[in-house]
Design a protein around this motif. Structure first.
Motif, PDB file in Angstrom:
ATOM      1  N   VAL A  19      -5.109   1.828  10.283  1.00 52.76           N
ATOM      2  CA  VAL A  19      -4.521   3.156  10.429  1.00 52.76           C
ATOM      3  C   VAL A  19      -3.617   3.213  11.653  1.00 52.76           C
ATOM      4  CG1 VAL A  19      -5.048   5.599  10.803  1.00 52.76           C
ATOM      5  CG2 VAL A  19      -6.420   4.264   9.205  1.00 52.76           C
ATOM      6  N   VAL A  36      -7.321  10.243   9.982  1.00 47.88           N
ATOM      7  CA  VAL A  36      -7.933   9.839   8.723  1.00 47.88           C
ATOM      8  C   VAL A  36      -8.752  11.019   8.211  1.00 47.88           C
ATOM      9  CG1 VAL A  36      -8.028   7.375   9.215  1.00 47.88           C
ATOM     10  CG2 VAL A  36      -9.946   8.816   9.867  1.00 47.88           C
ATOM     11  N   TYR A  44      -4.368  10.002   6.455  1.00 44.20           N
ATOM     12  CA  TYR A  44      -4.683   8.928   5.514  1.00 44.20           C
ATOM     13  C   TYR A  44      -6.058   9.242   4.935  1.00 44.20           C
ATOM     14  CZ  TYR A  44      -5.159   4.021   3.897  1.00 44.20           C
ATOM     15  OH  TYR A  44      -5.307   2.863   3.154  1.00 44.20           O
ATOM     16  N   THR A  65      -9.706   1.235  11.651  1.00 45.48           N
ATOM     17  CA  THR A  65      -8.975   1.692  12.843  1.00 45.48           C
ATOM     18  C   THR A  65      -7.733   0.855  13.066  1.00 45.48           C
ATOM     19  OG1 THR A  65     -11.007   2.502  13.892  1.00 45.48           O
ATOM     20  CG2 THR A  65      -9.133   2.051  15.335  1.00 45.48           C
ATOM     21  N   PHE A  88      -0.565   6.563  11.074  1.00 42.98           N
ATOM     22  CA  PHE A  88      -1.103   7.886  10.730  1.00 42.98           C
ATOM     23  C   PHE A  88      -1.736   8.529  11.968  1.00 42.98           C
ATOM     24  CE2 PHE A  88      -1.087   5.779   6.573  1.00 42.98           C
ATOM     25  CZ  PHE A  88      -0.602   6.772   5.754  1.00 42.98           C
ATOM     26  N   ILE A 140      -6.635   8.326  17.068  1.00 45.39           N
ATOM     27  CA  ILE A 140      -6.615   8.774  15.676  1.00 45.39           C
ATOM     28  C   ILE A 140      -7.682   9.850  15.483  1.00 45.39           C
ATOM     29  CG2 ILE A 140      -6.934   8.060  13.264  1.00 45.39           C
ATOM     30  CD1 ILE A 140      -6.165   5.174  14.326  1.00 45.39           C
ATOM     31  N   MET A 160      -5.420   6.733   0.127  1.00 44.57           N
ATOM     32  CA  MET A 160      -5.362   5.292   0.347  1.00 44.57           C
ATOM     33  C   MET A 160      -4.864   4.554  -0.891  1.00 44.57           C
ATOM     34  SD  MET A 160      -9.430   4.363   0.208  1.00 44.57           S
ATOM     35  CE  MET A 160     -10.259   4.233  -1.387  1.00 44.57           C
TER      36      MET A 160
END
Length: 738
Positions: free
Chosen positions: A278, A286, A254, A275, A283, A332, A570
């Protein structure tokens, strides 16, 4: 006969005047303590003082004024004691330490490594670093300043702590290393500063610290002394990172511009809100558009002035650490855009740093980038290469970043990039390849992968340069992944066509598989594709509102199931209608429309399917992971293919870019048995028309397109369907031919 009293260590008047002006290359040779003639001579520069007293544990010694604010005192004995300076200005008395009584903070080995271009932790030596020293009169805390400026005649530090008058903090030259250094007692975290440099032409210039770890909030331009007190909580993530190969795992990225995802958020606000979002969307990573400090927000961070400082627009560097930490604790990964290809010409930054072309190449045919009005780094100079290689290491180690996406690689590789004949200079062999930049990229990648196992180095490279992701041992550039710009351009050009015309452009949507394994690819739909009049993904799709949204959903299934990793900018996850602009937040109000929420839900479920289906990512970089089932259905605007993993059920994907459904279309299958309809972008839950296959299909022993197994399915309009086999076995068929 009575012995003569000791005399101060002599200094010629010209040198004293130069030291008082802060214009002498070695002020430590004059100021501070010096043993001679049976005593210790202490000189200190205290302009405007009325009285100076040197205080030791055993004595108080009055100093006398010599010239231009330089005071001199004689201490008995030949051992230099710990001392402080008591300075009287009228009715005000202050006690201070003497910056000129300390040994160099940059050691000989460090200086050697800098000269050789091999100091992999350069930020621990140059820039501003807080240090403490024990002493008889108490611990001394302050900041060591060091800067590379080999062509300067003198360098001094100016800042809050000396009222921006740098003569009292003139730095010493450390010889042929080109480094200038001083330890400034009492200067602590938060202090603002710059380096003031005397060039060969006699002019002074104030420059931000090239290795500053913090800056003022733009448009202010001073550097800021930073001390990190952050305690990380991502030990489990970091331990796991060092043992795995991320290039072989699921990667759906992302891409985020921190200033406009939701405007007004700090790093700590983003740590929670971004956070959470996402994680909810599923995803794996990032990617943050450049966070290194940049003076102009409209550059999106691609015109960097402080390569070692996270932008202060959103908080302290430790706040950025908190953002990365929160993302890691949520599972992530974090990729950061890195911009070593060029830097802006702002006079207070890197440009003409010591009065000469220092960081930039001195030849304008090699040192200027005409497209962007910027300078190009001198990649062949050891110290400049070191500055950049260490900077890559800095983000990966100090901020626990999991990957760097290297911007504008093509502009570095080609000497004639964006230049006409006569505007570029061939290499030593007469070619157009920038041999020094190639070597720099190889060194950066090799160093990053060696020092920080488990990270990713990703190239934004827009040409057919061979071996971008080949190892450096095989003369490749050594990147782990490369953006597939060809896939992106062909796909978006195809989708711009009305469905009725797409049959004439079918090769554009299938051509990517001709070269899919020439590199290890990321498939990007990035910020560059939804700005500057290009429109959003939604806006680029033909048709009415329903058709546009259906087209976005189908594209995302095609992207997520195509060999390679995925990146989406995004706002496109919910098919934002408006074009992106960095000056405003995303159009979150689009989600008031259930149809846009359907696109968002579709991608959320697609991410979940992707991560749970190894066939969609295990063999991204080998032909064993993909096979066409139907690639020439141009008249139907239809694609069908199989994705395979290792000892895992295969997945079959059917994508229909036509505006009408295909009823009873016979789908060739790679094996028999039952297949689960694992995803359908046309589901009514997503705002689709609901054309589907009741959740399951059964292979029939009917030969079709050279396959022993097939079945008939319903293919939704502007939709995509993913089937996952319910077993990994392939029963032997008794085929019927149709």
């Amino acid at each position: 006969m009575t012995a003569a009293p000791p005399s101060p260590v002599p200094v010629d008047p010209g040198t004293l005047h130069a030291v008082a002006a802060g214009a002498y290359y070695d002020p430590h040779a004059v100021l501070g303590p010096h043993v001679g003639d049976g005593a210790v001579t202490v000189r200190t520069l205290r302009p405007l003082a009325d009285r100076v007293v040197v205080v030791t544990a055993d004595a108080r010694v009055e100093a006398r004024h010599e010239v231009d604010g330089i005071w001199c005192a004689l201490l008995p004995g030949t051992a230099v004691p710990d001392y402080r300076l008591e300075v009287v200005y009228g009715e005000w008395t202050t006690t201070a330490d003497d910056p000129y009584r300390f040994l160099p903070t940059v050691q000989e080995l460090d200086r050697y490594l800098v000269r050789e271009g091999r100091h992999e932790q350069l930020w621990q030596v140059l820039g501003a670093n807080i240090r403490t020293y024990p002493g008889q009169l108490g611990e001394v805390r302050g900041t060591s300043f060091a800067v590379w400026a080999p062509n300067a005649r003198a360098v001094r530090v100016v800042g809050d702590f000396n009222h921006w008058q740098g003569a009292t903090h003139a730095m010493r030259s450390l010889g042929e290393s080109g480094i200038w250094e001083i330890f400034a007692p009492g200067v602590d975290a938060g202090a603002r500063y710059k380096f003031e440099i005397l060039a060969a032409d006699g002019s002074w210039r104030q420059k931000a610290d090239p290795l500053a770890k913090g800056t003022e909030v733009p448009p202010a331009t001073a550097s800021v002394v930073v001390e990190s007190r952050y305690e990380w909580s991502d030990d489990a993530w970091m331990a796991d990172r060092s043992t795995r190969d991320p290039h072989a795992g699921p990667v759906s990225v992302y891409e985020v511009h921190l200033g406009s995802w939701r405007q007004g958020l700090s790093y700590r606000d983003l740590a929670h809100q971004l956070t959470e979002y996402v994680l909810e969307m599923g995803f794996t990573h990032v990617e943050l558009m450049p966070v290194a400090e940049h003076p102009f927000g409209g550059s999106w961070g691609y015109q960097v002035t402080s390569y070692y400082a996270p932008t202060s627009r959103f908080g302290h560097p430790d706040d950025f650490r908190y953002l990365v930490d929160c993302l890691h604790r949520a599972g992530i990964g974090v990729i950061v855009d890195w911009v070593p290809a060029h830097f802006p010409k702002d006079e207070w930054a890197l440009a003409q740093f010591d009065g000469t072309a220092l960081y930039e190449h001195p030849d304008p045919l090699l040192g200027e980038q005409p497209d962007w009005g910027t300078y190009v780094f001198n990649f062949g100079r050891a110290e400049v290469r070191n500055f950049l290689v260490a900077n890559a290491t800095y983000w990966l180690e100090e901020f626990h970043v999991d990957g760097l996406r290297v911007d504008a690689v093509a502009s570095m590789l080609y000497l004639d990039y964006s230049r006409q004949a006569g505007q570029w200079r061939p290499n030593q062999y007469g070619g157009r390849e920038n041999l020094e930049a190639i070597s720099f990229l190889q060194e950066t990648n090799a160093t990053a992968y060696r020092r920080t196992p488990g990270i990713m180095m990703i190239a934004e490279e827009s040409t057919a340069w061979p071996g971008v992701t080949a190892p450096t041992s095989a003369q490749g550039l050594g990147f782990g992944l490369k953006w597939n710009m060809g896939w992106m351009n062909d796909t978006l050009r195809y989708l711009r066509e009305e469905p009725i015309n797409r049959r004439y452009h079918h090769h554009e949507i299938t051509f990517s598989m001709v070269y899919a394994y020439s590199e290890h690819f990321v498939l990007p739909i990035s910020h560059d594709e939804v700005v500057h009049g290009k429109g959003s993904l939604y806006g680029r799709m033909p048709g009415d509102h329903w058709q546009k949204l259906a087209g976005v959903r189908a594209l995302q299934v095609y992207q997520w199931t195509h060999p390679g990793k995925q990146l989406l900018f995004m706002g496109q996850e919910f098919a934002q209608q408006g074009e992106w602009a960095e000056s405003r937040s995303l159009d979150w109000y689009d989600l008031e429309d259930p149809a846009h929420r359907g696109v968002q839900q579709s991608l959320r479920d697609l991410n979940a399917l992707y991560r749970a289906t190894p066939a969609l990512w295990q063999l991204d970089h080998t032909p064993d992971g993909f096979e066409w089932l139907a690639s020439d259905e141009a008249g139907l605007n239809l694609l069908a293919y199989v994705r395979r993993g290792v000892d895992t059920p295969p997945a079959v994907v059917v994508v229909n870019f036509a505006g009408v459904p295909h009823e009873g279309w016979r789908l060739p299958l790679p094996q028999g048995g039952a297949w689960r309809e694992a995803f359908n972008s046309d589901s009514e839950v997503y705002g689709g028309s609901g054309v589907g296959n009741l959740g399951r299909i059964e292979a029939e022993p009917v030969e079709h397109y050279g396959r022993a197994w097939s079945t008939t399915i319903r293919v939704p309009p502007l939709g995509a369907v993913v089937f996952v086999a319910e077993s990994t076995t392939e029963p032997s068929p008794r085929a019927e031919t149709v």
